[in-house]
Enzyme design. Sequence first.
Site, PDB file in Angstrom:
ATOM      1  N   ARG A  61     -15.877  51.887  -8.405  1.00 43.50           N
ATOM      2  CA  ARG A  61     -15.634  53.310  -8.157  1.00 43.50           C
ATOM      3  C   ARG A  61     -15.044  53.570  -6.775  1.00 43.50           C
ATOM      4  O   ARG A  61     -14.686  54.701  -6.467  1.00 43.50           O
ATOM      5  CB  ARG A  61     -16.939  54.097  -8.311  1.00 43.50           C
ATOM      6  CG  ARG A  61     -17.909  53.826  -7.189  1.00 43.50           C
ATOM      7  CD  ARG A  61     -19.283  54.423  -7.277  1.00 43.50           C
ATOM      8  NE  ARG A  61     -19.556  55.526  -8.124  1.00 43.50           N
ATOM      9  CZ  ARG A  61     -20.792  55.863  -8.524  1.00 43.50           C
ATOM     10  NH1 ARG A  61     -21.833  55.132  -8.117  1.00 43.50           N
ATOM     11  NH2 ARG A  61     -21.006  56.906  -9.292  1.00 43.50           N
TER      12      ARG A  61
ATOM     13  N   GLU B  35     -23.813  63.518 -13.613  1.00 42.86           N
ATOM     14  CA  GLU B  35     -23.590  64.936 -13.951  1.00 42.86           C
ATOM     15  C   GLU B  35     -22.962  65.093 -15.322  1.00 42.86           C
ATOM     16  O   GLU B  35     -23.232  66.072 -16.031  1.00 42.86           O
ATOM     17  CB  GLU B  35     -22.732  65.606 -12.873  1.00 42.86           C
ATOM     18  CG  GLU B  35     -23.434  65.729 -11.524  1.00 42.86           C
ATOM     19  CD  GLU B  35     -23.358  64.463 -10.685  1.00 42.86           C
ATOM     20  OE1 GLU B  35     -23.929  64.462  -9.579  1.00 42.86           O
ATOM     21  OE2 GLU B  35     -22.716  63.484 -11.116  1.00 42.86           O
TER      22      GLU B  35
ATOM     23  N   ASP C 270     -31.287  61.576 -15.886  1.00 50.45           N
ATOM     24  CA  ASP C 270     -30.322  62.608 -16.275  1.00 50.45           C
ATOM     25  C   ASP C 270     -30.821  63.371 -17.499  1.00 50.45           C
ATOM     26  O   ASP C 270     -30.619  64.586 -17.611  1.00 50.45           O
ATOM     27  CB  ASP C 270     -28.964  61.975 -16.585  1.00 50.45           C
ATOM     28  CG  ASP C 270     -28.404  61.201 -15.396  1.00 50.45           C
ATOM     29  OD1 ASP C 270     -28.691  61.577 -14.247  1.00 50.45           O
ATOM     30  OD2 ASP C 270     -27.678  60.215 -15.632  1.00 50.45           O
TER      31      ASP C 270
END
Length: 341
Positions: free
Chosen positions: A109, A41, A262
Amino acid sequence: MGSNGDARVVCLGEAMVVLRPEGDQPLVEAQTLSRSVGGAEANVARGLTALGVRAAWVSRLGEDPFGDVVTDDLTARGVEVEVQRDPDRPTGLYVKEPAPGGSRMHYYRTGSAAAAMDADLLDRPGVAAALASAEVVHTSGITVGILEEGSALVARLLELRDELGFRLSVDLNWRPALWTERSITPLLDLLRAADIVLVGADEARAALGVCTPEDLRELLGERPRLVIKADSHAAAEHDPDGSAAQVPALQVDVVEPVGAGDGFAAGYLAALVDGFGPVGRLRQGHLVAAGVLAATGDHATPPAAGVRARLLDCSEDDWAETRVSAVGIDSPALATSEEVR
């Protein structure tokens, strides 16, 4: 940071610091690593601003230096950054290791600040102002894949979509490691609730077991517009009313595939909010994705506005003869133009 209340697209999801050895050095031999910022994003938000569309990025970051790197990078690129900082959880990190055909990715992560995103994030004043101005909110399957059990982020997002009237865009962005021993029901629910779903045909087959427009429509229902990318061949848009458009992909001298999806999303959504029709939306998606494919990073500077205008409006024959490489764009549509980037 801070909201101007004028974001046209809001991107919701994790960003991470990216480390990569210089050149083609194996990771075990590298003494130094170059640093950048990645995350689906965040890449889309950066791509949108580069295309002249005001964009905000919403997430959580650790109260750590890597969190500062992310905010500084995106802010410097014109993205409106709206984040919660977490004193206990870290900012995510991944390492790109050169490998044949691109890179091997090593993610760090688990337990990141972004995994703790919840409904309260969307009710923060700056985020609320960004959502109120947004025409589109974009997220991905990665976001729902990292969320901790019990998060009400998606439920609150859907409430706000119904209340505020923005369109919800979801890129499947299938990452199998996020769904090991987990039900994909939350992912399916998000896709079915979306207004726009972007999927690669191969990843749809791997994640959902189907990849044709007809089977995806049966699985996901009547709400979403389906944007299906068939890798290097074509991308097609299928509306719930049955209308469809398809645009072949550009010829590209591929350097690395990471981030191209993306780039496609950024190009497509920028054209969407700027009022282009299906062919223009798909062409701009291809064009931005091609630039990323021809670069070593997760993103690339898009072609200048004049170049984009010529290519979005060119004949099908000129489009078919257009080639993108690391040195620029070679196209009959640009034969009389001095701009090639």
